[in-house]
Design a protein around this motif. Structure first.
Motif: not given
Length: 545
Positions: A182-183, A227-232
């Motif tokens: 998660e970034t 990568v768990l970013d909702r919208t990279f």
């Protein structure tokens, strides 16, 4: 004090981040002994209960989400009956809505957390045995001594960048084929169907801290990072910095991430073009190719920009892009779903994932379900049953279409020929789906070979012009040359022609050749070469004459 975590997943290939994320924040607290019981939802509940009770915990904690919630309830209800003095605390996305009815209906659960727990859960642990002090703990929902419902709102981590990374926890699972990273936390978008639609503000980790965590991940031999970013790419500058960071770990690690196709800057496009083959696996959040549907779903970004961005992503030869559609969104009709699948196939999407909408707790669409004309199951997984635009039967057809796509389009061996059939023939999808249903095959597990046989038989009746393409796919997938799709293949004592155009591989005399003729004179056609020395079913050489 002994805390036991029930790590209940849908399969052993998956691992929740909740346990290591929470444990990492309090790992130095010697007053709490942490233990874990891991299981899957397919295991017998009694066996899990027996193992939990043998630990004699003071606290039982677990994360509930739509696919494990029902089984989790069966487990904790039994444990509470056997260990009545043990406190049960649950968290997770299942509790993002109103929890009052839930707590009254399930009195064996002492409290639940709504929101992010890394800062709030340690506060609760410090006062777990003094409920009179729970009223100040963010996100905690519970019934007090008078059985009055207490709701402390939603917990948000304020110091996200200061959290101890979950990889620091002894419970972080390094044995899975991938790890999650998660970034950022939160989402800029406002999608009405998503639990992250209201997560504000977006909080970001520094590039240096992410680099340090990736070094740790690589040291453990992990090859895939999700990568768990909702919208990279919500922030193009930050996305650019991350892509350049990921380059530092090529080719050791492959990164899976989701991009919003409507938010691709020119600079980001150029960076994506330059990346090495296989570094990224992209999910393009699209949901529908219909402007009214996206507007009703409160998804930001224009449809025109999204389509242009999606076309660009799917055209990149150095990465594969998967696209998703959601059946059951308000205003979305079954005929439009079929049309959108054809459009995505024409874009050359690496996979087309068609899911049914689920009205998750805490989402705007669930709150507005009646207003939007949505009927949905009140029990997990909360699937939409009917809307004003799509009937119960049509939603089942969409589910069956999803099965077709997974079995044929999303399978590498059959994708190219399936894509051609979809794009070049408007009637293929409904006709093939009807055939699979009539043959009682749509919900049956089929081997790769069985799918090839089914497709060949179907096209023999309806699309004979594609039989050669299916045969070529059959051969290249390493299937038996003695079965029907290879009925025209010549295998005995084949000698190469004077001239051929090599498509791949290098010819040598030791190769075992077969020939697929394209004309009645059997002069033109395709040649395939197989290694005789090794047991390799797939051809290593292909040429055209």
């Amino acid at each position: 004090m002994k805390l036991l975590w029930i790590d209940l997943n849908s399969s052993y290939a998956h691992a929740s981040l909740a346990l290591p994320a929470l444990h990492a924040q309090v790992a130095d607290d010697e007053s709490v002994t942490w233990e874990v019981v891991s299981a899957t939802i397919n295991e017998q509940a009694g066996m899990i209960v027996d193992e939990v009770c043998r630990h004699r915990p003071d606290i039982i904690a677990a994360t509930a989400w739509l696919f494990n919630h029902e089984q989790l309830l069966h487990i904790v209800a039994r444990v509470k009956a056997l260990l009545p003095h043990c406190r049960v605390v649950l968290g997770g996305p299942e509790f993002l809505g109103d929890n009052e009815t839930y707590l009254h209906r399930n009195p064996f659960i002492d409290c639940v957390f709504r929101g992010e727990g890394e800062e709030a859960f340690p506060q609760w642990l410090a006062h777990h045995d003094r409920p009179e002090l729970w009223h100040d703990i963010p996100g905690l929902c519970y019934l007090d001594a008078r059985h009055q419902y207490i709701d402390n709102g939603i917990a948000r981590v304020l110091r996200f960048s200061e959290l101890v990374p979950p990889e620091k926890s002894r419970f972080f699972n390094w044995d899975k084929p991938f790890v999650q990273l998660e970034t950022t936390r939160g989402c800029f978008n406002t999608c009405a169907f998503c639990v992250s639609g209201g997560e504000k503000p977006v909080r970001t980790l520094s590039i240096e801290s992410i680099r340090e965590r990736l070094h740790t991940i690589r040291q453990h031999g992990i090859k895939n990072v999700r990568v768990l970013d909702r919208t990279f790419n919500y922030n193009p500058r930050h996305a650019m910095a991350l892509l350049r960071l990921f380059l530092e770990f090529a080719p050791d690690i492959r990164f899976h991430l989701e991009m919003h196709p409507a938010l691709l800057s020119d600079e980001l496009k150029e960076e994506l073009k330059r990346l090495p083959q296989g570094l990224l696996h992209l999910e393009a959040g699209i949901q529908s190719l219909r402007e009214p549907v996206l507007q009703t779903s409160r998804r930001l970004g224009s449809l025109d920009d999204a389509l242009q961005g999606l076309r660009f992503l799917c055209s990149l030869p150095n990465m594969e892009t998967h696209a998703d559609l959601i059946a059951g969104l308000p205003l979305y009709r079954l005929s439009e779903i079929f049309e959108d699948v054809r459009t995505l196939a024409a874009y050359n999407a690496g996979e087309i994932q068609l899911e049914s909408l689920k009205l998750l707790p805490g989402t705007e669409m669930r709150r507005r379900a009646e207003e939007l004309g949505i009927r949905y199951s009140p029990l997990p997984p909360y699937e939409v049953l009917q809307t004003n635009e799509i009937s119960v039967g049509e939603l089942q057809t969409a589910r069956q279409l999803s099965r077709l796509l997974d079995g044929f389009y999303n399978t590498a061996a059959w994708q190219c020929v399936t894509r051609r059939l979809i794009v070049e023939n408007e009637t293929f999808l409904p006709l093939f789906l009807k055939y699979l249903i009539q043959q009682n095959l749509i919900d049956q597990p089929m081997s790769l070979e069985k799918r090839g046989l089914v497709l060949y038989d179907f096209c023999s009746i309806h699309y004979p012009a594609y039989l050669t393409s299916i045969t070529i796919a059959w051969i290249e997938a390493g299937m038996s040359l003695k079965k029907k799709p290879a009925e025209k293949v010549r295998t005995k004592r084949q000698t190469p022609p004077e001239q051929w155009n090599v498509i791949y591989g290098a010819y040598k005399q030791s190769l075992r050749l077969c020939f697929l003729p394209m004309d009645e004179e059997k002069q033109a056609g395709y040649w395939f070469g197989f290694e005789s020395e090794i047991q390799k079913a797939e051809p290593v050489f292909k040429a055209e004459s």
